[in-house]
Design an enzyme around this catalytic site. Structure first.
Site, PDB file in Angstrom:
ATOM      1  CG  HIS A 189      68.873   6.248 -21.103  1.00  0.00           C
ATOM      2  ND1 HIS A 189      67.872   6.658 -21.942  1.00  0.00           N
ATOM      3  CD2 HIS A 189      68.318   5.336 -20.275  1.00  0.00           C
ATOM      4  CE1 HIS A 189      66.753   6.014 -21.647  1.00  0.00           C
ATOM      5  NE2 HIS A 189      67.003   5.208 -20.646  1.00  0.00           N
ATOM      6  NE  ARG A 297      68.392  -3.229  -7.318  1.00  0.00           N
ATOM      7  CZ  ARG A 297      69.673  -3.114  -6.973  1.00  0.00           C
ATOM      8  NH1 ARG A 297      70.621  -3.349  -7.885  1.00  0.00           N
ATOM      9  NH2 ARG A 297      70.024  -2.788  -5.748  1.00  0.00           N
ATOM     10  NE  ARG A 333      63.344  -6.231  -6.764  1.00  0.00           N
ATOM     11  CZ  ARG A 333      63.977  -5.124  -6.384  1.00  0.00           C
ATOM     12  NH1 ARG A 333      64.199  -4.904  -5.096  1.00  0.00           N
ATOM     13  NH2 ARG A 333      64.413  -4.249  -7.277  1.00  0.00           N
ATOM     14  CD  GLU A 432      61.309  -4.102  -0.487  1.00  0.00           C
ATOM     15  OE1 GLU A 432      61.952  -3.288  -1.175  1.00  0.00           O
ATOM     16  OE2 GLU A 432      60.371  -4.790  -0.940  1.00  0.00           O
ATOM     17  CG  ASN A 455      68.503   0.750  -0.244  1.00  0.00           C
ATOM     18  OD1 ASN A 455      69.374   0.605   0.600  1.00  0.00           O
ATOM     19  ND2 ASN A 455      68.730   0.586  -1.524  1.00  0.00           N
ATOM     20  CG  ASP A 456      61.881   0.851  -0.364  1.00  0.00           C
ATOM     21  OD1 ASP A 456      62.177   2.049  -0.518  1.00  0.00           O
ATOM     22  OD2 ASP A 456      61.406   0.152  -1.263  1.00  0.00           O
ATOM     23  NE  ARG A 466      65.733   4.580  -0.766  1.00  0.00           N
ATOM     24  CZ  ARG A 466      66.328   4.113  -1.864  1.00  0.00           C
ATOM     25  NH1 ARG A 466      67.566   4.446  -2.131  1.00  0.00           N
ATOM     26  NH2 ARG A 466      65.699   3.295  -2.683  1.00  0.00           N
TER      27      ARG A 466
END
Length: 580
Positions: A189, A297, A333, A432, A455-456, A466
């Site tokens: 955080h 996101r 998304r 993905e 990325n995926d 990764r």
């Protein structure tokens, strides 16, 4: 010099202020049974004071880091309300007749040790939240508020073993040049708050220093490369001074192109959009010339809180984002939790391989109530602007059909309530999974756009986690197989008349730009900080050159050869940039 993990980019140079490591040390006090009621009253009074303090901190920092980021403190309040946490304390007091502070300390240590033993970096970093809340409660129980504060009249680099959100919230950010945290990771955080505040941060250097950093030591913190230099020589200071000056000058120069349209000299328009997690990030995105939002996101709306956000709360967040963007597009998304993104209030089953497990669209289709709540909120926001919706981790046609069916149900429910929405809201999917690439021609007939999550797609295609340092060398974004999968996806989209974008990290890699131009993608969505760098190159590049380079790349048998070609082109473009 020591290498850690760069968690917030930038370069800081200045004197260190080291926060002393302090542990609670008090005798194990046993109480008389007649004093038990008094001890419970002390406990409850301490909890009330702690909650009040946390609420005040949240209010103070919300103007600095934004309401969504300040919701970190909702997680702290949730710990004090957690029945398991409180029951553990009460049982120790009732059965062992221990004083309130002793019971609290035992429970804190137990939970911290339990979280630290988990093989999950995200959960390990949540142990810091428990320590933060526990220490606050102990201070209120013991009425001990002594703390060593940094200098108030001069800037410094903060060095600490751990840094809690509460500690960071009490510091004058204008005096903090940079931060070094011995333990923890980039998803803590405090790291999130540091990035929001724009403070360079390096974490994870414990055990790597030949000797401890002392208050007054001169430090250089390289938040981009994860480097910390302690009392460096004049040559190193000179190098970083020049880098820092060049960085600031470059940023100032780049800002001049923020308003220019993203078009190559030979006429290819490639929209450059931003990936965001919160509405607060939109100001920086628009300042850097974002054409819109290519990926919102939304899972971060669900994290660090006590319960699921309802339809009204989600709608307000999406509406605010749409309002800031005007007529610019925003792709929202749907919920992408699971794997490394967990919700404390919605435990998911333990899995041997969570990245390939119960996550993203699979959870949404299983929890239709949760999914439709979000769909209704997105639909309502679509009435105010250019909103598109995208489903993550699609691997089959059945998933698209079911998701679209639930979207239609959400539309009917809003219509029945007389709530306005955009009936023809564009629907897209994330590409993905290799299976989605294999049937991309079929999937393209059911949606209006694709967005490639590199990325995926890379890690699934190459069977490489990764996040696993042991096999990091096998994670190759420029592997020939990856390039061919990208081409197959774009070709399927173009053949079916739909648009295609890219929203993974590769979208913001300047070296990859000629590949995107050669493939003919329509938009790239990236971190806010990458926008101007990519635009600078785009304004000098030519799609015709990208097509020629792509043909050469597709003939390559290794990733190293592809990188060699890209480096050669990059070197040429750098020369062009310097002349201009």
């Amino acid at each position: 010099m020591v290498k850690g993990i760069g968690a917030s980019s930038g370069i800081a140079m200045g004197k260190a202020f080291v926060v002393p490591t302090w542990e609670w040390d008090f005798p194990e006090k046993i109480i008389d049974v007649s004093d038990l009621a008094y001890e419970f009253e002390r406990l409850y009074d301490g909890i009330r004071h702690s909650k009040s303090e946390i609420e005040n901190i949240k209010q103070e920092v919300s103007d600095v880091i934004g309401e969504e980021e300040s919701s970190i403190f909702d997680a702290h309040l949730a710990i004090l309300d957690d029945p398991i946490f409180m029951n553990e304390i009460q049982v120790i007091m009732q059965k062992q007749y221990k004083a309130a502070e002793v019971a609290v300390k035992e429970v804190i240590d137990k939970f911290i040790n339990m979280f630290d033993m988990l093989d999950d970096n995200y959960m390990k970093e949540r142990a810091l939240d428990i320590r933060d809340v526990g220490n606050r409660l102990l201070k209120n129980l013991l009425h001990d508020f002594e703390q060593t504060l940094p200098p108030q009249d001069s800037p410094y680099i903060l060095v600490t073993k751990e840094l809690t959100p509460s500690q960071l919230a009490h510091l004058d950010v204008s005096n903090i040049l940079g931060i070094v945290i011995m333990v923890g990771g980039p998803t803590s955080h405090s790291a999130i708050m540091a990035r929001t505040m724009g403070v360079p941060l390096v974490v994870g250097i414990e055990g790597k220093l030949p000797q401890p950093i002392q208050t007054g030591d001169f430090l250089i913190v390289d938040g981009e490369n994860g480097m910390v230099h302690v009392n460096p020589g004049q040559e190193v200071i000179g190098q970083y001074t020049r880098r820092q000056r060049h960085f600031l000058q470059s940023r100032e120069q780049l800002q001049k192109i923020a308003g220019e349209k993203p078009i190559t000299p030979d006429g290819k328009c490639l929209w450059l959009e931003a990936n965001i997690c919160s509405v607060k990030e939109l100001d920086a995105a628009l300042k850097n010339g974002a054409s819109g939002v290519g990926l919102f996101r939304t899972e971060f709306l669900y994290m660090d809180r006590k319960s699921l956000p309802d339809e009204e709360e989600q709608y307000e967040v999406y509406r605010q984002a749409v309002g800031k963007l005007g007529d610019k597009p925003i792709i929202i998304r749907t919920l992408d939790i699971g794997a490394d993104k967990q919700l404390d209030y919605m435990p998911l089953p333990e899995e041997d391989n969570p990245f390939l497990g119960y996550r993203a669209i699979r959870i949404s289709l299983d929890r239709k109530d949760l999914f439709k709540t979000q769909l209704r909120a997105v639909l309502r926001a679509s009435a105010h602007g250019n909103v598109k919706i995208i489903f993550p981790m699609i691997s089959s046609l059945d998933e698209i059909l079911e998701a679209k069916q639930l979207l239609e149900e959400a539309k009917r429910e809003l219509a029945a309530r007389g709530v306005p929405y955009k009936p023809d809201i564009p629907v897209g999917i994330m590409i993905e999974v290799p299976a989605a690439v294999a049937i991309a021609d079929l999937l393209a007939k059911e949606v209006q756009f694709f967005s490639i999550g590199t990325n995926d797609l890379i890690q699934f295609s190459l069977a490489v986690d990764r996040m696993n340092e042991n096999i990091a060398q096998y994670y190759d974004p420029y592997h020939p197989a990856v390039i061919r999968l990208l081409k197959q996806t774009v070709d399927a989209a173009k053949a079916n008349g739909i648009t295609v974008g890219v929203c993974g990290e590769l979208a913001g890699d300047v070296k990859a730009l000629p590949i995107w131009l050669g493939l003919g993608v329509d938009e790239l969505s990236m971190s806010v900080h990458s926008l101007l760098h990519v635009k600078e190159r785009l304004l000098l590049a030519r799609q015709s050159e990208g097509r020629e380079l792509l043909e050469r790349v597709l003939r390559c048998g290794t990733g190293n050869k592809i990188i060699e070609i890209l480096n050669e082109y990059d070197h040429k473009m750098r020369g062009t940039s310097m002349k201009n």
